[in-house]
Structure formats: C-alpha cells, structure tokens
Design an enzyme around this catalytic site. Sequence first.
Site, PDB file in Angstrom:
ATOM      1  CG  ASN A  37      -0.010  -0.382   2.872  1.00 32.20           C
ATOM      2  OD1 ASN A  37       0.474  -0.734   2.495  1.00 32.20           O
ATOM      3  ND2 ASN A  37      -0.903   0.621   3.332  1.00 32.20           N
ATOM      4  CD  GLU A  70       4.152  -1.834  13.290  1.00 27.02           C
ATOM      5  OE1 GLU A  70       2.946  -1.721  13.364  1.00 27.02           O
ATOM      6  OE2 GLU A  70       4.955  -1.623  13.950  1.00 27.02           O
ATOM      7  CB  CYS A  93      -2.163   0.209   7.987  1.00 29.91           C
ATOM      8  SG  CYS A  93      -1.482   1.190   8.291  1.00 29.91           S
ATOM      9  CD  GLU A 122       7.295  -1.338  11.455  1.00 31.23           C
ATOM     10  OE1 GLU A 122       7.091  -0.489  11.127  1.00 31.23           O
ATOM     11  OE2 GLU A 122       8.101  -1.898  11.291  1.00 31.23           O
TER      12      GLU A 122
HETATM   13  P1  NAD Z   1      -0.143  -8.823   3.059  1.00 34.18           P
HETATM   14  O1  NAD Z   1      -0.095 -10.157   4.313  1.00 34.18           O
HETATM   15  O2  NAD Z   1      -1.131  -9.671   1.715  1.00 34.18           O
HETATM   16  O3  NAD Z   1       1.715  -9.913   2.322  1.00 34.18           O
HETATM   17  C1  NAD Z   1       2.548  -8.680   3.483  1.00 34.18           C
HETATM   18  C2  NAD Z   1       3.812  -8.949   2.645  1.00 34.18           C
HETATM   19  O4  NAD Z   1       4.282 -10.064   2.899  1.00 34.18           O
HETATM   20  C3  NAD Z   1       3.876  -8.886   0.930  1.00 34.18           C
HETATM   21  O5  NAD Z   1       5.605  -8.799   0.475  1.00 34.18           O
HETATM   22  C4  NAD Z   1       3.742 -10.870   1.075  1.00 34.18           C
HETATM   23  O6  NAD Z   1       4.328 -11.154  -0.175  1.00 34.18           O
HETATM   24  C5  NAD Z   1       5.085 -10.932   1.954  1.00 34.18           C
HETATM   25  N1  NAD Z   1       3.992 -12.214   2.269  1.00 34.18           N
HETATM   26  C6  NAD Z   1       2.472 -12.895   2.441  1.00 34.18           C
HETATM   27  N2  NAD Z   1       2.564 -13.998   2.785  1.00 34.18           N
HETATM   28  C7  NAD Z   1       3.968 -14.791   3.319  1.00 34.18           C
HETATM   29  C8  NAD Z   1       3.624 -15.526   4.540  1.00 34.18           C
HETATM   30  N3  NAD Z   1       3.164 -17.195   4.195  1.00 34.18           N
HETATM   31  N4  NAD Z   1       5.349 -15.542   4.831  1.00 34.18           N
HETATM   32  C9  NAD Z   1       6.212 -14.641   4.007  1.00 34.18           C
HETATM   33  N5  NAD Z   1       5.389 -13.297   3.901  1.00 34.18           N
HETATM   34  C10 NAD Z   1       4.223 -13.776   2.762  1.00 34.18           C
HETATM   35  O7  NAD Z   1      -1.076  -7.798   3.005  1.00 34.18           O
HETATM   36  P2  NAD Z   1      -0.865  -6.784   1.899  1.00 34.18           P
HETATM   37  O8  NAD Z   1      -2.125  -7.501   1.504  1.00 34.18           O
HETATM   38  O9  NAD Z   1       0.265  -6.746   0.872  1.00 34.18           O
HETATM   39  O10 NAD Z   1      -1.066  -5.602   2.757  1.00 34.18           O
HETATM   40  C11 NAD Z   1      -2.226  -5.097   2.990  1.00 34.18           C
HETATM   41  C12 NAD Z   1      -2.820  -5.841   4.730  1.00 34.18           C
HETATM   42  O11 NAD Z   1      -1.289  -4.700   5.453  1.00 34.18           O
HETATM   43  C13 NAD Z   1      -3.448  -4.578   5.167  1.00 34.18           C
HETATM   44  O12 NAD Z   1      -3.483  -5.700   6.414  1.00 34.18           O
HETATM   45  C14 NAD Z   1      -2.892  -2.948   5.954  1.00 34.18           C
HETATM   46  O13 NAD Z   1      -3.936  -3.135   7.107  1.00 34.18           O
HETATM   47  C15 NAD Z   1      -0.923  -3.945   6.446  1.00 34.18           C
HETATM   48  N6  NAD Z   1      -0.776  -2.484   6.766  1.00 34.18           N
HETATM   49  C16 NAD Z   1      -0.457  -2.770   7.858  1.00 34.18           C
HETATM   50  C17 NAD Z   1       0.679  -1.606   8.434  1.00 34.18           C
HETATM   51  C18 NAD Z   1       0.861  -1.326   9.539  1.00 34.18           C
HETATM   52  O14 NAD Z   1       1.952  -0.624   9.906  1.00 34.18           O
HETATM   53  N7  NAD Z   1       0.366  -1.852  10.085  1.00 34.18           N
HETATM   54  C19 NAD Z   1       0.759  -0.368   7.345  1.00 34.18           C
HETATM   55  C20 NAD Z   1       0.987  -1.237   5.569  1.00 34.18           C
HETATM   56  C21 NAD Z   1      -0.227  -1.967   6.061  1.00 34.18           C
END
Ligand code: NAD
Length: 480
Positions: free
Chosen positions: A150, A248, A282, A461
């Site tokens: 995002n 996060e 997020c 963080e």
């Molecule tokens: P996601 O969990 O699908 O993927 C995030 C990352 O993890 C990607 O690089 C993905 O390739 C990797 N990944 C996926 N499965 C994995 C596994 N089994 N093992 C290791 N790595 C893996 O999330 P997304 O769809 O990319 O992002 C959106 C989500 O992120 C939303 O839920 C949002 O709220 C959250 N987010 C949180 C914050 C925060 O600071 N709390 C900030 C931004 C986004």
Amino acid sequence: MQKILNYIDGKHQQAVSGQFLDNYNPSTGEVYSLIADSDAQDIAHAYKAAEKAFKGWKNTPTEKRAAILLKIAQLIKENLEELAKAESIDNGKPLWLAKAVDIPRAASNFEFYASGIKHWASNAHFTDQIAINYTKHEPYGVVGCISPWNLPLYLFSWKIAPALAVGNTVVAKPSEVTPMTAYLLTKICDQAGLPKGVLNVVHGLGQKAGNALVEHPKIEVISFTGGTKTGAEIASKCAPHFKKLSLELGGKNPNIIFDDCDFEKAVDTSVKASFSNQGQICLCGSRILVHASIYEKFKAAFVEKSNALNVGDPLEKSSNLGAVVSKEHMHKILACVEQAKQEGGTILLGGKRLNLSGKLKDGYYVEPTIIEGLDNNCKTNQEEIFGPVVTLQSFEDEDQAIALANDTRYGLSATIFTENLSRAHRVSNKLQAGLIWVNTWLLRDLRTPFGGVKQSGIGREGGFKAFKFFTQTKNVCIKV
Ligand code: NAD
C-alpha cells in the site's frame, strides 16, 4: 519488457529458477514489467551475501554508515520525479500523492535513522561503588524485512533504514504486487556506495520467497508489515525457533465525531481519512461513529464532499483517487460491498466499479463508498476491507462511542473530533488503539512509537524503538 531483478551481493540478477511473474499497471490492467519469481534458493544466496557483508558493515564507523544512508536519502530526493511516477504506475495511487508523501517520506526515513544513530547512546552506571555496569546494543547479523503494497517504498525504507543504521545486514522482500520502487532503490544504494551484500532484495511471492525468508534457520529477526492473517502464519513459524518478531498488521479504525467538534474540520479530515490512497492505508478510518444529535447533518456534508472526489487517471493532477492495487483486490472490495448489502446496509454513495474510458478502460477503479444502517457486529464492521469503503453509525453518548470503537479484534489507530480537551484525554485513555489522533489524522512524527494493540500487531516501530528492535542487549558488569 522491463525486468525487476533481485539484488544480491551488489549484483542485479534473475531468480535461480529463471522464472518471472507478471507485474500489472492497475490503472490500465496491463502487464508492464516482469518480476523475478524467487524461492528458497535465492533467499539462501541472499543470506550468504548478507552474512559475508555483516562483519565489515558492523565495524564501519557509525559516522560512515550514517553518511551512506544520508547519501541514499539525498539520491531519493534527486530522483523524486522518477520514483513517484514509478510508484504511481506500480500501485495505482495518484502521482501527486506519491510525490507529496510516499517518496519524500522514504527519504525522511533514511535521514531520520541516519541522524538518529549518531544520537543513540547506551547506559552505564555504578553499582554501590563495587562495580560498573554498561549495556551494549549489538546488531544481530542478518535480519529479514517483509513489506506490503500500500505504501511500497515508504514502508520498505521504514524497516531497512533502522536495520542498516544499527549495523545489521538485510535480506528484504518487498510486496510482489508493487516491487518497482524497491528495485529502483537498489540502484540508488549502489550509487550511494552501500557496500555489496549489506542490503539484499529478493522479489517474489509471499508463500514462496517470503516464506523462505521467515523459515531461514539463520535469520533470527523478522520485521513484517502486512495483513493480520499473514502475520499469524509468520508468528506460528517463528515461535518454535524463538525468532524476534515485529508485526505491523491490519486495522478497523474508528473515527469518532462528537457533537462539540469543529464541524468543517471533522468532515474534511474524515473524507481524507476515509479515501486517501483509495482507502488503502492501514490507518484509514473505516468506521465513522457520529453523535446522534449531528448524525444527519454530518452524513449530508460527508456524502456531499465525498461525492465531489474525482476518481481517475493516477497520473492526472485532477484525480483525488486513482486505481486500487490489483484486480483481485478490486473484486475483494466489491464483494465486501455486496456483503454489506446482504447484511442490510444502505449504500449512500458509490458501491460500484468505475469503468473509465480509453487506455484506462480495464483499470481497477472503485467509487468512494459510504454505507449506513449496519450493526457493529456484522462482518462489514468487523473485517478490514482496505479500500474506499466506510460505514456510518451513530452513538448516544461517550460511553457508547468508546464501546463501539473498541468492539473489534483490531486496535491500530483511532481518531477523535472534539473541542473539549477533557473529553479528548478521557476518551483517548479508554480507547484500545496504539495510535490516537485528536482533531487530525495521519499527522506523523517519526520519533513517536508506531504500532497497534490486539490483532493489529506486536511491537512498536519508530524512533529509538526501531533501533532496540534491531539490536540485542548485552550487559557487562566489571568489579572495580
Ligand atoms: P500481505 O500480508 O498479503 O503481504 C505483505 C507481505 O508479506 C508481502 O510482501 C507478501 O508477499 C508477504 N507474504 C505473504 N504471505 C507470506 C508468508 N506466508 N510468509 C512470508 N511473507 C508473506 O499484506 P498486503 O496485502 O501486502 O498489505 C495489506 C495489509 O497490510 C493490510 O491488512 C494492512 O492493514 C496491512 N498494513 C499494516 C500496516 C501497519 O503499519 N500496521 C501498514 C501497512 C499495511
């Protein structure tokens, strides 16, 4: 077609498998580049390079490490136009937003941690005149960083800058949905003189490359930002090996409008908090809770202002919203809207895919969507949608507002609008969230702790907290 390659040991290279994944431009729905489809073999090579580089990097004087990170920041700023355009094309976000927020923030992250490391001191004290204790913060060695789509460069740099500043070497995996700016950053790192192997970027799928990074037996530290479900999977894999983990995760953030608010400010800020980056932050406020006495007035103004938002070509200045990040994500958002209807929700605005014309006809555009009439217990109000979709609910008093706000498994952020200072303190005190904004939204100070409670994550963080996470503490006691 442009190939997004891994960056291992200072060299850009294909995945060992030689395979590539398609990379889409969400504004047109077309494949416009190819991503290295990496697996455990690439992670193993990246680990070896990072391990080899660790001793040299750890022993590099702090001033010099900081100077290299500052040079990276400077080069990000010099390449603002190129990076912002790349981010906009890769992610679908408006170019103006990438120029104003994503890329400048990536530069700030490097600047902040480059200067921070020069100000980070450890403690020492006498114990009853018989001993001196001093505490060291030592880098771990090779750490793993996994980031989402995002805010691609912004969140990627938020992890790797502190990890590198304290002397670790890094294996990082950016999201396969938005890999471009992490790839461009590796060229900048080269130019800035970052020694080879200090930062290694491995592209590819989460289940393959990401999983291999998490499961690598020698990588003891994982910093992850992404969805709560993925976080749970990663936590279950790290726990048996006692890996240090920062998570996060997602949110379902309440945006609470009290009747003593500055009305215009509350409406304007709520529009931003709902629909910035197509609602894919997020920290977006996705549940708007409004005091019953001003509910109808707020609803009318909020719908009117949201209706004026222009969804269009991310490269055009006039677009308030661009495309959502992928076809799958667009269908997920639209399915959530259908679910809201089945749950009895009334669509006050939007609710549909927007079909633009010309080269944008196959892009993934979703109308800003406002829904009312739903109970807080329904899925729409409990599950993260992560798109331009918000719900409106009313409350009768402060206690009910707090109860509704806290009634989810998430606890990332909350926003309150009130001109009553006592109420601001009182409500902030009772809200279950890691980050609370009063009369503002997304006002960030990099020194403050960032992270959520409940299923929004573990750890914080930001500021020196990030240095603490990326180091292990050792105490030395010397008898005098
Ligand atoms: P996601 O969990 O699908 O993927 C995030 C990352 O993890 C990607 O690089 C993905 O390739 C990797 N990944 C996926 N499965 C994995 C596994 N089994 N093992 C290791 N790595 C893996 O999330 P997304 O769809 O990319 O992002 C959106 C989500 O992120 C939303 O839920 C949002 O709220 C959250 N987010 C949180 C914050 C925060 O600071 N709390 C900030 C931004 C986004």
